[in-house]
Design a protein around this motif. Sequence first.
Motif, PDB file in Angstrom:
ATOM      1  N   PRO A   1       0.808  -1.208   0.000  1.00 41.04           N
ATOM      2  CA  PRO A   1       0.000   0.000   0.000  1.00 41.04           C
ATOM      3  C   PRO A   1       0.852   1.275   0.000  1.00 41.04           C
ATOM      4  O   PRO A   1       0.441   2.295  -0.554  1.00 41.04           O
ATOM      5  N   PHE A   2       2.034   1.236   0.573  1.00 40.17           N
ATOM      6  CA  PHE A   2       2.893   2.431   0.560  1.00 40.17           C
ATOM      7  C   PHE A   2       3.403   2.743  -0.851  1.00 40.17           C
ATOM      8  O   PHE A   2       3.494   3.900  -1.246  1.00 40.17           O
ATOM      9  N   LYS A   3       3.698   1.693  -1.609  1.00 40.05           N
ATOM     10  CA  LYS A   3       4.140   1.907  -2.995  1.00 40.05           C
ATOM     11  C   LYS A   3       3.005   2.487  -3.830  1.00 40.05           C
ATOM     12  O   LYS A   3       3.215   3.342  -4.677  1.00 40.05           O
ATOM     13  N   LEU A   4       1.789   2.015  -3.576  1.00 40.46           N
ATOM     14  CA  LEU A   4       0.636   2.502  -4.317  1.00 40.46           C
ATOM     15  C   LEU A   4       0.390   3.983  -4.007  1.00 40.46           C
ATOM     16  O   LEU A   4       0.163   4.789  -4.919  1.00 40.46           O
ATOM     17  N   ILE A   5       0.475   4.370  -2.755  1.00 41.78           N
ATOM     18  CA  ILE A   5       0.290   5.770  -2.363  1.00 41.78           C
ATOM     19  C   ILE A   5       1.413   6.621  -2.931  1.00 41.78           C
ATOM     20  O   ILE A   5       1.186   7.718  -3.471  1.00 41.78           O
ATOM     21  N   ARG A   6       2.631   6.118  -2.864  1.00 44.55           N
ATOM     22  CA  ARG A   6       3.774   6.856  -3.387  1.00 44.55           C
ATOM     23  C   ARG A   6       3.649   7.071  -4.897  1.00 44.55           C
ATOM     24  O   ARG A   6       3.878   8.170  -5.411  1.00 44.55           O
ATOM     25  N   ARG A   7       3.234   6.039  -5.629  1.00 43.29           N
ATOM     26  CA  ARG A   7       3.057   6.156  -7.078  1.00 43.29           C
ATOM     27  C   ARG A   7       1.907   7.110  -7.407  1.00 43.29           C
ATOM     28  O   ARG A   7       1.977   7.888  -8.356  1.00 43.29           O
ATOM     29  N   THR A   8       0.861   7.052  -6.631  1.00 42.13           N
ATOM     30  CA  THR A   8      -0.284   7.930  -6.855  1.00 42.13           C
ATOM     31  C   THR A   8       0.110   9.392  -6.635  1.00 42.13           C
ATOM     32  O   THR A   8      -0.229  10.273  -7.436  1.00 42.13           O
ATOM     33  N   ILE A   9       0.824   9.644  -5.555  1.00 32.39           N
ATOM     34  CA  ILE A   9       1.279  11.015  -5.280  1.00 32.39           C
ATOM     35  C   ILE A   9       2.207  11.494  -6.399  1.00 32.39           C
ATOM     36  O   ILE A   9       2.085  12.630  -6.875  1.00 32.39           O
ATOM     37  N   PHE A  10       3.086  10.638  -6.848  1.00 33.82           N
ATOM     38  CA  PHE A  10       3.992  11.001  -7.944  1.00 33.82           C
ATOM     39  C   PHE A  10       3.206  11.346  -9.203  1.00 33.82           C
ATOM     40  O   PHE A  10       3.478  12.353  -9.869  1.00 33.82           O
ATOM     41  N   LEU A  11       2.211  10.524  -9.545  1.00 29.76           N
ATOM     42  CA  LEU A  11       1.415  10.771 -10.749  1.00 29.76           C
ATOM     43  C   LEU A  11       0.597  12.059 -10.618  1.00 29.76           C
ATOM     44  O   LEU A  11       0.436  12.808 -11.580  1.00 29.76           O
ATOM     45  N   VAL A  12       0.072  12.329  -9.421  1.00 29.31           N
ATOM     46  CA  VAL A  12      -0.677  13.571  -9.219  1.00 29.31           C
ATOM     47  C   VAL A  12       0.237  14.776  -9.395  1.00 29.31           C
ATOM     48  O   VAL A  12      -0.106  15.750 -10.081  1.00 29.31           O
ATOM     49  N   TRP A  13       1.428  14.743  -8.794  1.00 31.16           N
ATOM     50  CA  TRP A  13       2.390  15.845  -8.941  1.00 31.16           C
ATOM     51  C   TRP A  13       2.827  15.988 -10.400  1.00 31.16           C
ATOM     52  O   TRP A  13       2.964  17.102 -10.910  1.00 31.16           O
ATOM     53  N   LEU A  14       3.014  14.888 -11.076  1.00 37.95           N
ATOM     54  CA  LEU A  14       3.399  14.927 -12.492  1.00 37.95           C
ATOM     55  C   LEU A  14       2.300  15.580 -13.324  1.00 37.95           C
ATOM     56  O   LEU A  14       2.575  16.433 -14.174  1.00 37.95           O
ATOM     57  N   CYS A  15       1.041  15.204 -13.079  1.00 37.93           N
ATOM     58  CA  CYS A  15      -0.080  15.797 -13.820  1.00 37.93           C
ATOM     59  C   CYS A  15      -0.197  17.289 -13.527  1.00 37.93           C
ATOM     60  O   CYS A  15      -0.440  18.094 -14.441  1.00 37.93           O
ATOM     61  N   ILE A  16      -0.038  17.681 -12.274  1.00 34.76           N
ATOM     62  CA  ILE A  16      -0.108  19.101 -11.911  1.00 34.76           C
ATOM     63  C   ILE A  16       1.027  19.878 -12.580  1.00 34.76           C
ATOM     64  O   ILE A  16       0.816  20.972 -13.134  1.00 34.76           O
ATOM     65  N   GLY A  17       2.227  19.331 -12.569  1.00 39.03           N
ATOM     66  CA  GLY A  17       3.379  19.988 -13.213  1.00 39.03           C
ATOM     67  C   GLY A  17       3.186  20.141 -14.708  1.00 39.03           C
ATOM     68  O   GLY A  17       3.454  21.205 -15.285  1.00 39.03           O
ATOM     69  N   LEU A  18       2.704  19.083 -15.355  1.00 37.48           N
ATOM     70  CA  LEU A  18       2.476  19.161 -16.803  1.00 37.48           C
ATOM     71  C   LEU A  18       1.353  20.139 -17.140  1.00 37.48           C
ATOM     72  O   LEU A  18       1.436  20.886 -18.119  1.00 37.48           O
ATOM     73  N   ALA A  19       0.303  20.146 -16.321  1.00 38.24           N
ATOM     74  CA  ALA A  19      -0.812  21.059 -16.565  1.00 38.24           C
ATOM     75  C   ALA A  19      -0.371  22.511 -16.388  1.00 38.24           C
ATOM     76  O   ALA A  19      -0.724  23.386 -17.193  1.00 38.24           O
ATOM     77  N   SER A  20       0.421  22.792 -15.345  1.00 31.53           N
ATOM     78  CA  SER A  20       0.885  24.171 -15.149  1.00 31.53           C
ATOM     79  C   SER A  20       1.854  24.573 -16.254  1.00 31.53           C
ATOM     80  O   SER A  20       1.846  25.718 -16.714  1.00 31.53           O
ATOM     81  N   GLY A  21       2.691  23.656 -16.705  1.00 27.95           N
ATOM     82  CA  GLY A  21       3.596  23.957 -17.823  1.00 27.95           C
ATOM     83  C   GLY A  21       2.820  24.250 -19.095  1.00 27.95           C
ATOM     84  O   GLY A  21       3.140  25.189 -19.834  1.00 27.95           O
ATOM     85  N   ALA A  22       1.774  23.477 -19.360  1.00 33.10           N
ATOM     86  CA  ALA A  22       0.946  23.701 -20.549  1.00 33.10           C
ATOM     87  C   ALA A  22       0.236  25.049 -20.454  1.00 33.10           C
ATOM     88  O   ALA A  22       0.135  25.782 -21.449  1.00 33.10           O
ATOM     89  N   ALA A  23      -0.263  25.403 -19.269  1.00 28.37           N
ATOM     90  CA  ALA A  23      -0.946  26.689 -19.083  1.00 28.37           C
ATOM     91  C   ALA A  23       0.034  27.842 -19.278  1.00 28.37           C
ATOM     92  O   ALA A  23      -0.294  28.855 -19.907  1.00 28.37           O
ATOM     93  N   THR A  24       1.251  27.697 -18.748  1.00 28.12           N
ATOM     94  CA  THR A  24       2.264  28.733 -18.906  1.00 28.12           C
ATOM     95  C   THR A  24       2.624  28.923 -20.379  1.00 28.12           C
ATOM     96  O   THR A  24       2.718  30.050 -20.872  1.00 28.12           O
ATOM     97  N   LEU A  25       2.816  27.822 -21.089  1.00 28.42           N
ATOM     98  CA  LEU A  25       3.145  27.908 -22.517  1.00 28.42           C
ATOM     99  C   LEU A  25       1.991  28.500 -23.328  1.00 28.42           C
ATOM    100  O   LEU A  25       2.218  29.259 -24.280  1.00 28.42           O
ATOM    101  N   ALA A  26       0.762  28.187 -22.961  1.00 30.10           N
ATOM    102  CA  ALA A  26      -0.393  28.758 -23.663  1.00 30.10           C
ATOM    103  C   ALA A  26      -0.448  30.269 -23.452  1.00 30.10           C
ATOM    104  O   ALA A  26      -0.697  31.035 -24.399  1.00 30.10           O
ATOM    105  N   ALA A  27      -0.190  30.715 -22.224  1.00 31.08           N
ATOM    106  CA  ALA A  27      -0.183  32.157 -21.948  1.00 31.08           C
ATOM    107  C   ALA A  27       0.945  32.848 -22.713  1.00 31.08           C
ATOM    108  O   ALA A  27       0.772  33.942 -23.258  1.00 31.08           O
ATOM    109  N   TRP A  28       2.099  32.229 -22.757  1.00 31.80           N
ATOM    110  CA  TRP A  28       3.245  32.776 -23.488  1.00 31.80           C
ATOM    111  C   TRP A  28       2.931  32.872 -24.982  1.00 31.80           C
ATOM    112  O   TRP A  28       3.225  33.877 -25.631  1.00 31.80           O
TER     113      TRP A  28
END
Length: 149
Positions: free
Chosen positions: A4-31
């Motif tokens: 269960p710790f690996k599952l939570i760790r992977r989930t947190i990683f994927l959430v942070w990855l999605c947030i990072g990619l979404a903010s990068g896409a928003a920044t590039l769209a504004a630029w």
Amino acid sequence: MLNPFKLIRRTIFLVWLCIGLASGAATLAAWAFSLSTQVATLTANAASTAIRHRKQITKAVAKAKAKGRVRRVLVAVPAVGTVAAFAFEAQDYYAWEAENPDGTAADYACEVAELSAEVVDEVLQELPEMTRPSPDAVLAMMPNCEAAN
């Protein structure tokens, strides 16, 4: 079974990855939007400048034509025309002399003859055929600058 710790760790990683990619896409769209507005502004300015420049050129050409027309009219009147022709030529010579302080009157005559020889056919074609001299006769009246050099 999955830890269960690996599952939570992977989930947190994927959430942070999605947030990072979404903010990068928003920044590039504004630029990209910012650059698009800059390009549109510069294009409009360039078009405005081109139109203004074209109007200035048209005005300068019209002014030069009007000046030439006035000169032709003044030269057409015999007594006034002779004086006007000498005055116009003197004015052109003084302007040339200011640009060429080391030049002589012979240099000016040669430069005028050179430029006149280039346009003599065009000028003669504008004259009525009955009064039109031959180009060779006109060119023969011009100074021989090759012999002076």
